[in-house]
Design a protein around this motif. Structure first.
Motif, PDB file in Angstrom:
ATOM      1  N   ALA A  14       0.887  -1.260   0.022  1.00 42.93           N
ATOM      2  CA  ALA A  14      -0.096  -0.269  -0.078  1.00 42.93           C
ATOM      3  C   ALA A  14       0.698   1.371   0.070  1.00 42.93           C
ATOM      4  O   ALA A  14       0.182   2.469  -0.051  1.00 42.93           O
ATOM      5  N   HIS A  15       2.183   1.061   0.180  1.00 43.77           N
ATOM      6  CA  HIS A  15       2.873   2.281   0.292  1.00 43.77           C
ATOM      7  C   HIS A  15       3.348   2.832  -1.145  1.00 43.77           C
ATOM      8  O   HIS A  15       4.076   1.967  -2.035  1.00 43.77           O
ATOM      9  N   PHE A  16       3.127   4.152  -1.339  1.00 41.09           N
ATOM     10  CA  PHE A  16       3.508   4.832  -2.399  1.00 41.09           C
ATOM     11  C   PHE A  16       5.016   5.275  -2.685  1.00 41.09           C
ATOM     12  O   PHE A  16       5.652   5.396  -1.697  1.00 41.09           O
ATOM     13  N   TRP A  17       5.577   5.054  -3.790  1.00 42.24           N
ATOM     14  CA  TRP A  17       6.865   5.516  -4.174  1.00 42.24           C
ATOM     15  C   TRP A  17       7.052   7.100  -3.784  1.00 42.24           C
ATOM     16  O   TRP A  17       7.886   7.524  -3.404  1.00 42.24           O
ATOM     17  N   ALA A  18       6.086   7.829  -3.752  1.00 41.57           N
ATOM     18  CA  ALA A  18       5.931   9.231  -3.563  1.00 41.57           C
ATOM     19  C   ALA A  18       5.946   9.597  -2.044  1.00 41.57           C
ATOM     20  O   ALA A  18       5.681  10.961  -1.885  1.00 41.57           O
ATOM     21  N   SER A  19       5.813   8.505  -1.243  1.00 43.69           N
ATOM     22  CA  SER A  19       5.268   8.896   0.162  1.00 43.69           C
ATOM     23  C   SER A  19       6.308   9.745   0.808  1.00 43.69           C
ATOM     24  O   SER A  19       5.736  10.673   1.657  1.00 43.69           O
ATOM     25  N   PRO A  20       7.679   9.995   0.493  1.00 47.48           N
ATOM     26  CA  PRO A  20       8.696  11.012   1.118  1.00 47.48           C
ATOM     27  C   PRO A  20       8.018  12.643   1.213  1.00 47.48           C
ATOM     28  O   PRO A  20       8.291  13.343   1.662  1.00 47.48           O
ATOM     29  N   PHE A  21       7.077  12.776   0.034  1.00 45.15           N
ATOM     30  CA  PHE A  21       6.701  13.797  -0.253  1.00 45.15           C
ATOM     31  C   PHE A  21       5.375  14.181  -0.004  1.00 45.15           C
ATOM     32  O   PHE A  21       4.867  15.294  -0.180  1.00 45.15           O
ATOM     33  N   GLU A  22       4.689  13.314   0.518  1.00 50.99           N
ATOM     34  CA  GLU A  22       3.349  13.272   1.045  1.00 50.99           C
ATOM     35  C   GLU A  22       3.196  14.514   2.005  1.00 50.99           C
ATOM     36  O   GLU A  22       3.877  14.711   2.974  1.00 50.99           O
ATOM     37  N   VAL A  23       2.042  15.274   2.069  1.00 52.41           N
ATOM     38  CA  VAL A  23       1.575  16.160   2.911  1.00 52.41           C
ATOM     39  C   VAL A  23       0.150  15.994   3.559  1.00 52.41           C
ATOM     40  O   VAL A  23      -0.663  15.782   2.786  1.00 52.41           O
ATOM     41  N   ASP A  24       0.128  15.984   4.738  1.00 55.64           N
ATOM     42  CA  ASP A  24      -0.914  15.902   5.364  1.00 55.64           C
ATOM     43  C   ASP A  24      -1.807  14.691   5.324  1.00 55.64           C
ATOM     44  O   ASP A  24      -3.001  14.729   5.187  1.00 55.64           O
ATOM     45  N   GLY A  25      -1.153  13.438   4.975  1.00 58.40           N
ATOM     46  CA  GLY A  25      -1.938  12.236   4.728  1.00 58.40           C
ATOM     47  C   GLY A  25      -3.009  12.356   3.484  1.00 58.40           C
ATOM     48  O   GLY A  25      -3.714  11.681   3.464  1.00 58.40           O
ATOM     49  N   GLU A  26      -2.401  13.190   2.393  1.00 54.56           N
ATOM     50  CA  GLU A  26      -3.141  13.239   1.364  1.00 54.56           C
ATOM     51  C   GLU A  26      -3.425  12.241   0.512  1.00 54.56           C
ATOM     52  O   GLU A  26      -4.453  12.173  -0.386  1.00 54.56           O
TER      53      GLU A  26
ATOM     54  N   ALA B 268       9.713  22.324  -7.009  1.00 56.79           N
ATOM     55  CA  ALA B 268       8.108  22.256  -6.545  1.00 56.79           C
ATOM     56  C   ALA B 268       7.554  21.737  -7.877  1.00 56.79           C
ATOM     57  O   ALA B 268       6.490  20.918  -7.133  1.00 56.79           O
ATOM     58  N   ALA B 269       7.678  21.930  -8.811  1.00 55.47           N
ATOM     59  CA  ALA B 269       6.987  21.064  -9.791  1.00 55.47           C
ATOM     60  C   ALA B 269       7.045  19.741  -9.957  1.00 55.47           C
ATOM     61  O   ALA B 269       6.082  18.940  -9.953  1.00 55.47           O
ATOM     62  N   SER B 270       8.259  19.137  -9.579  1.00 53.32           N
ATOM     63  CA  SER B 270       8.551  17.656  -9.353  1.00 53.32           C
ATOM     64  C   SER B 270       7.745  17.091  -8.247  1.00 53.32           C
ATOM     65  O   SER B 270       7.352  16.000  -8.206  1.00 53.32           O
ATOM     66  N   VAL B 271       8.164  17.791  -7.187  1.00 55.54           N
ATOM     67  CA  VAL B 271       7.291  17.291  -6.110  1.00 55.54           C
ATOM     68  C   VAL B 271       5.837  17.414  -6.156  1.00 55.54           C
ATOM     69  O   VAL B 271       5.192  16.460  -5.755  1.00 55.54           O
ATOM     70  N   CYS B 272       5.215  18.501  -6.740  1.00 56.28           N
ATOM     71  CA  CYS B 272       3.864  18.216  -6.850  1.00 56.28           C
ATOM     72  C   CYS B 272       3.254  17.370  -7.808  1.00 56.28           C
ATOM     73  O   CYS B 272       2.266  16.861  -7.583  1.00 56.28           O
ATOM     74  N   LEU B 273       3.966  16.942  -8.893  1.00 54.38           N
ATOM     75  CA  LEU B 273       3.897  15.908  -9.693  1.00 54.38           C
ATOM     76  C   LEU B 273       3.833  14.790  -9.268  1.00 54.38           C
ATOM     77  O   LEU B 273       2.880  13.844  -9.364  1.00 54.38           O
ATOM     78  N   ALA B 274       4.965  14.328  -8.259  1.00 51.96           N
ATOM     79  CA  ALA B 274       4.885  13.181  -7.446  1.00 51.96           C
ATOM     80  C   ALA B 274       3.586  12.825  -6.635  1.00 51.96           C
ATOM     81  O   ALA B 274       3.079  11.686  -6.614  1.00 51.96           O
ATOM     82  N   ARG B 275       3.320  13.967  -6.005  1.00 53.26           N
ATOM     83  CA  ARG B 275       2.178  13.977  -5.071  1.00 53.26           C
ATOM     84  C   ARG B 275       0.959  13.641  -5.878  1.00 53.26           C
ATOM     85  O   ARG B 275      -0.175  12.680  -5.510  1.00 53.26           O
ATOM     86  N   ALA B 276       0.918  14.369  -7.012  1.00 56.73           N
ATOM     87  CA  ALA B 276      -0.502  14.221  -7.939  1.00 56.73           C
ATOM     88  C   ALA B 276      -0.594  12.870  -8.414  1.00 56.73           C
ATOM     89  O   ALA B 276      -1.563  12.282  -8.487  1.00 56.73           O
ATOM     90  N   MET B 277       0.613  12.211  -8.666  1.00 59.00           N
ATOM     91  CA  MET B 277       0.470  10.724  -9.218  1.00 59.00           C
ATOM     92  C   MET B 277       0.000   9.877  -8.059  1.00 59.00           C
ATOM     93  O   MET B 277      -0.908   8.971  -8.452  1.00 59.00           O
ATOM     94  N   ALA B 278       0.507  10.062  -7.046  1.00 60.43           N
ATOM     95  CA  ALA B 278      -0.148   9.192  -5.710  1.00 60.43           C
ATOM     96  C   ALA B 278      -1.633   9.565  -5.663  1.00 60.43           C
ATOM     97  O   ALA B 278      -2.516   8.556  -5.386  1.00 60.43           O
ATOM     98  N   ARG B 279      -1.786  10.849  -5.537  1.00 59.87           N
ATOM     99  CA  ARG B 279      -3.304  10.939  -5.421  1.00 59.87           C
ATOM    100  C   ARG B 279      -4.236  10.629  -6.386  1.00 59.87           C
ATOM    101  O   ARG B 279      -5.299  10.340  -6.034  1.00 59.87           O
ATOM    102  N   ALA B 280      -3.746  10.568  -7.492  1.00 62.95           N
ATOM    103  CA  ALA B 280      -4.597   9.914  -8.804  1.00 62.95           C
ATOM    104  C   ALA B 280      -4.953   8.503  -8.405  1.00 62.95           C
ATOM    105  O   ALA B 280      -6.183   8.175  -8.518  1.00 62.95           O
TER     106      ALA B 280
END
Length: 335
Positions: A193-205, A301-313
């Motif tokens: 269940a662990h996302f590759w992007a987890s190091p960049f997660e904000v507030d359990g998003e 910031a764009a790369s961090v946002c994109l990693a987080r957006a991938m996991a959110r998708a």
């Protein structure tokens, strides 16, 4: 890291996103449009891209601004979604003026979702209508997950989707990302269940599971759709945006840097069978003070946002009849 108030690309003032989908097709289209034309560029790192009007986004090309960007399902058929968006924009007088002619400039990119269990038995290409519907639906608030161009998206082991995220920089600039996550690789670490992007997660998003502690083998880290019976349907396409004043050349560098977000959130990424492509957008509302340091920060910031957006998708994807893989919530939501 502090997200914007919506934690989406529309935290960049003036941007709107519209979705249109057909759940029978298991496909759809997503449009990014703004109150006025905007600077845009693009970077392609996948080996199998599908795109329209991307050459004019190079820094040396004449056209400086575009009217909208389109992300669509449908493989090459989905490129016609931009025609529907052009029709809608022309009807309201938007476009590049050449004497008495008005030509909306609408670059686009597509994912391959033709083998995802949906009915693809159309006679007339449905993506023209989906493009126009998505433009008409464009708002600052929009759904994520199994919507728009993310409706039929897949990953190596889970359902993909449409995701977005944003950040407010110390300089006051805002950066946001919008992504259709349909990679051949996995967005979670192995079969977990662990996302590759987890190091960049904000507030359990995207669930707050953090990284996987146990080490992964090469096979676990390189899992792809070709390993099993799921459809070979690939490509991650994205848009990163900022309110900074950037040239086309600086926007290009932001798109290049943002590709790291795909690599941080999908393993493997940028493969020969993916068409990984990132558009960049600058609305030009806030000047930059340092043309080197500020551009570095915007790219990061764009790369961090994109990693987080991938996991959110993937985290926000929802089940639908005929799905050939489970959603993250089905597999891990109650564990």
């Amino acid at each position: 890291m502090i997200p914007g108030p919506r934690n989406s690309i529309t935290d960049v003032a003036g941007l709107r996103v519209g979705n249109a989908e057909d759940h029978r097709l298991k496909s759809g289209t997503t449009v990014l449009v703004a109150d006025k034309p905007f600077i845009a560029s693009v970077d392609v790192m996948g080996g199998a891209p599908g795109a329209r009007e991307t050459e004019l986004l190079a820094p040396d090309k004449m056209v400086q601004e575009v009217d909208a960007l389109v992300l669509s399902g449908g493989s090459a058929f989905g490129l016609d979604a931009a025609s529907g968006v052009m029709d809608g924009l022309r009807a309201i007088g938007r476009g590049f003026r050449v004497e008495t002619a008005t030509i909306p400039i609408v670059p686009g990119a597509i994912i391959f979702d033709l083998l995802n269990g949906g009915e693809k038995d159309w006679t007339d290409n449905p993506y023209v209508a989906l493009g126009r519907q998505a433009l008409a639906a464009a708002r600052t608030e929009f759904a994520q997950g199994t919507v728009g161009a993310g409706t039929g998206a897949l990953t190596a082991n889970l359902k993909g989707g449409l995701g977005s995220a944003s950040l407010v920089l110390p300089s006051g600039h805002i950066v946001g990302a919008l992504v259709v996550a349909n990679p051949t690789g996995s967005v979670t670490m192995g079969d977990s269940a662990h996302f590759w992007a987890s190091p960049f997660e904000v507030d359990g998003e995207f669930g707050g599971r953090g990284p996987l502690v146990a080490p992964l083998s090469f096979a676990q880290s390189a899992r792809t759709k070709r390993d099993g019976t799921s459809a070979i349907a690939n490509t991650t396409i994205a848009i990163v945006a900022t309110d900074a004043v950037l040239s086309k050349a600086q926007a290009k560098r932001m798109a290049v840097a943002a590709q790291d977000g795909i690599a941080r959130s999908a393993s493997p990424s940028h493969t020969p069978v993916d068409g990984d492509l990132v558009f960049s957008v600058a609305t030009g509302d806030k000047p930059i003070l340092d043309p080197i340091l500020d551009v570095i920060h915007l790219g990061h910031a764009a790369s961090v946002c994109l990693a987080r957006a991938m996991a959110r998708a993937i985290y926000l994807a929802t089940p639908a009849p005929g799905d050939i893989v489970p959603t993250w919530q089905q597999k891990w939501g109650n564990r």
